[in-house]
Design a protein around this motif. Sequence first.
Motif, PDB file in Angstrom:
ATOM      1  N   ILE A   3      40.535  39.700  41.309  1.00  0.00           N
ATOM      2  CA  ILE A   3      39.464  39.291  39.583  1.00  0.00           C
ATOM      3  C   ILE A   3      37.899  39.509  39.538  1.00  0.00           C
ATOM      4  O   ILE A   3      37.537  38.982  40.135  1.00  0.00           O
ATOM      5  CB  ILE A   3      40.766  37.864  39.088  1.00  0.00           C
ATOM      6  N   THR A   4      37.073  40.224  38.242  1.00  0.00           N
ATOM      7  CA  THR A   4      35.936  40.287  38.633  1.00  0.00           C
ATOM      8  C   THR A   4      35.621  39.329  37.038  1.00  0.00           C
ATOM      9  O   THR A   4      37.048  39.611  35.698  1.00  0.00           O
ATOM     10  CB  THR A   4      36.105  41.277  38.470  1.00  0.00           C
ATOM     11  N   VAL A   5      34.847  38.671  36.801  1.00  0.00           N
ATOM     12  CA  VAL A   5      34.521  38.194  36.177  1.00  0.00           C
ATOM     13  C   VAL A   5      33.093  39.097  35.253  1.00  0.00           C
ATOM     14  O   VAL A   5      32.174  39.220  36.064  1.00  0.00           O
ATOM     15  CB  VAL A   5      33.758  36.657  36.818  1.00  0.00           C
ATOM     16  N   ASP A   6      33.520  38.798  34.047  1.00  0.00           N
ATOM     17  CA  ASP A   6      32.330  39.959  33.679  1.00  0.00           C
ATOM     18  C   ASP A   6      31.727  39.225  33.087  1.00  0.00           C
ATOM     19  O   ASP A   6      30.752  39.335  31.517  1.00  0.00           O
ATOM     20  CB  ASP A   6      33.012  41.023  32.720  1.00  0.00           C
ATOM     21  N   ILE A   7      30.892  37.445  32.889  1.00  0.00           N
ATOM     22  CA  ILE A   7      30.893  36.742  31.755  1.00  0.00           C
ATOM     23  C   ILE A   7      28.945  37.734  31.450  1.00  0.00           C
ATOM     24  O   ILE A   7      28.126  37.122  30.288  1.00  0.00           O
ATOM     25  CB  ILE A   7      29.828  35.064  32.834  1.00  0.00           C
ATOM     26  N   ARG A  44      39.691  26.001  34.666  1.00  0.00           N
ATOM     27  CA  ARG A  44      40.488  25.581  33.162  1.00  0.00           C
ATOM     28  C   ARG A  44      40.743  26.101  32.069  1.00  0.00           C
ATOM     29  O   ARG A  44      39.544  26.989  31.521  1.00  0.00           O
ATOM     30  CB  ARG A  44      39.914  23.572  33.411  1.00  0.00           C
ATOM     31  N   PHE A  45      41.858  26.554  30.985  1.00  0.00           N
ATOM     32  CA  PHE A  45      41.985  27.276  30.073  1.00  0.00           C
ATOM     33  C   PHE A  45      41.034  26.503  29.001  1.00  0.00           C
ATOM     34  O   PHE A  45      40.680  27.329  28.394  1.00  0.00           O
ATOM     35  CB  PHE A  45      43.970  27.423  30.088  1.00  0.00           C
ATOM     36  N   THR A  46      40.987  25.515  29.164  1.00  0.00           N
ATOM     37  CA  THR A  46      40.084  24.506  28.632  1.00  0.00           C
ATOM     38  C   THR A  46      38.094  25.157  28.436  1.00  0.00           C
ATOM     39  O   THR A  46      37.320  25.457  27.788  1.00  0.00           O
ATOM     40  CB  THR A  46      39.365  22.698  28.014  1.00  0.00           C
ATOM     41  N   THR A  47      38.197  25.767  29.412  1.00  0.00           N
ATOM     42  CA  THR A  47      36.387  26.098  29.815  1.00  0.00           C
ATOM     43  C   THR A  47      36.931  27.397  29.374  1.00  0.00           C
ATOM     44  O   THR A  47      35.622  28.061  28.878  1.00  0.00           O
ATOM     45  CB  THR A  47      36.366  26.053  31.389  1.00  0.00           C
ATOM     46  N   LEU A  48      38.154  28.379  29.827  1.00  0.00           N
ATOM     47  CA  LEU A  48      37.914  29.599  29.603  1.00  0.00           C
ATOM     48  C   LEU A  48      38.103  29.729  27.782  1.00  0.00           C
ATOM     49  O   LEU A  48      36.974  30.657  27.350  1.00  0.00           O
ATOM     50  CB  LEU A  48      38.987  30.026  29.942  1.00  0.00           C
ATOM     51  N   CYS A  57      34.823  35.731  22.098  1.00  0.00           N
ATOM     52  CA  CYS A  57      35.564  36.767  22.768  1.00  0.00           C
ATOM     53  C   CYS A  57      37.110  36.064  23.716  1.00  0.00           C
ATOM     54  O   CYS A  57      36.691  35.565  22.645  1.00  0.00           O
ATOM     55  CB  CYS A  57      34.335  37.298  24.045  1.00  0.00           C
ATOM     56  N   GLN A  58      37.528  37.470  23.099  1.00  0.00           N
ATOM     57  CA  GLN A  58      38.718  37.307  24.180  1.00  0.00           C
ATOM     58  C   GLN A  58      38.661  37.089  25.828  1.00  0.00           C
ATOM     59  O   GLN A  58      37.434  37.605  26.467  1.00  0.00           O
ATOM     60  CB  GLN A  58      39.740  38.554  23.980  1.00  0.00           C
ATOM     61  N   PRO A  59      39.423  36.425  26.408  1.00  0.00           N
ATOM     62  CA  PRO A  59      39.241  36.526  28.204  1.00  0.00           C
ATOM     63  C   PRO A  59      39.821  37.521  29.167  1.00  0.00           C
ATOM     64  O   PRO A  59      38.765  37.154  29.703  1.00  0.00           O
ATOM     65  CB  PRO A  59      41.262  35.299  28.382  1.00  0.00           C
ATOM     66  N   GLY A  60      40.363  38.264  28.099  1.00  0.00           N
ATOM     67  CA  GLY A  60      40.073  39.800  28.864  1.00  0.00           C
ATOM     68  C   GLY A  60      38.885  40.294  28.531  1.00  0.00           C
ATOM     69  O   GLY A  60      38.193  41.498  29.597  1.00  0.00           O
ATOM     70  N   ASP A  61      38.232  39.989  27.945  1.00  0.00           N
ATOM     71  CA  ASP A  61      36.465  40.466  27.678  1.00  0.00           C
ATOM     72  C   ASP A  61      35.752  39.760  28.634  1.00  0.00           C
ATOM     73  O   ASP A  61      34.087  39.998  29.385  1.00  0.00           O
ATOM     74  CB  ASP A  61      35.607  39.950  26.884  1.00  0.00           C
ATOM     75  N   LEU A  62      36.008  38.797  28.982  1.00  0.00           N
ATOM     76  CA  LEU A  62      35.431  37.832  30.658  1.00  0.00           C
ATOM     77  C   LEU A  62      35.692  38.322  31.162  1.00  0.00           C
ATOM     78  O   LEU A  62      35.300  38.050  32.905  1.00  0.00           O
ATOM     79  CB  LEU A  62      35.515  36.216  30.442  1.00  0.00           C
TER      80      LEU A  62
END
Length: 73
Positions: A3-7, A44-48, A57-62
């Motif tokens: 899993i790569t994070v693109d923040i 956490r989903f709340t953080t996401l 943005c959408q979660p898939g953008d991150l």
Amino acid sequence: MPITVDIDVMLARRKMSVGELADRVGITPANLAVLKNGRAKAVRFTTLAALCEVLQCQPGDLLRWEAEDVAGV
């Protein structure tokens, strides 16, 4: 980790600093850095959801999945 994070990408697109994002999301800059650098074990989903709301943005953008490079497969 697959899993790569693109923040960083979204921060650059929004011209926002890590500190500003942390303040607006309500987490510490240190915890945001752990997530941003791919060292987090969970989010956490709340953080996401808060990240998505602030960055518009959408979660898939991150987050994105990348296959691991496994030798011999």
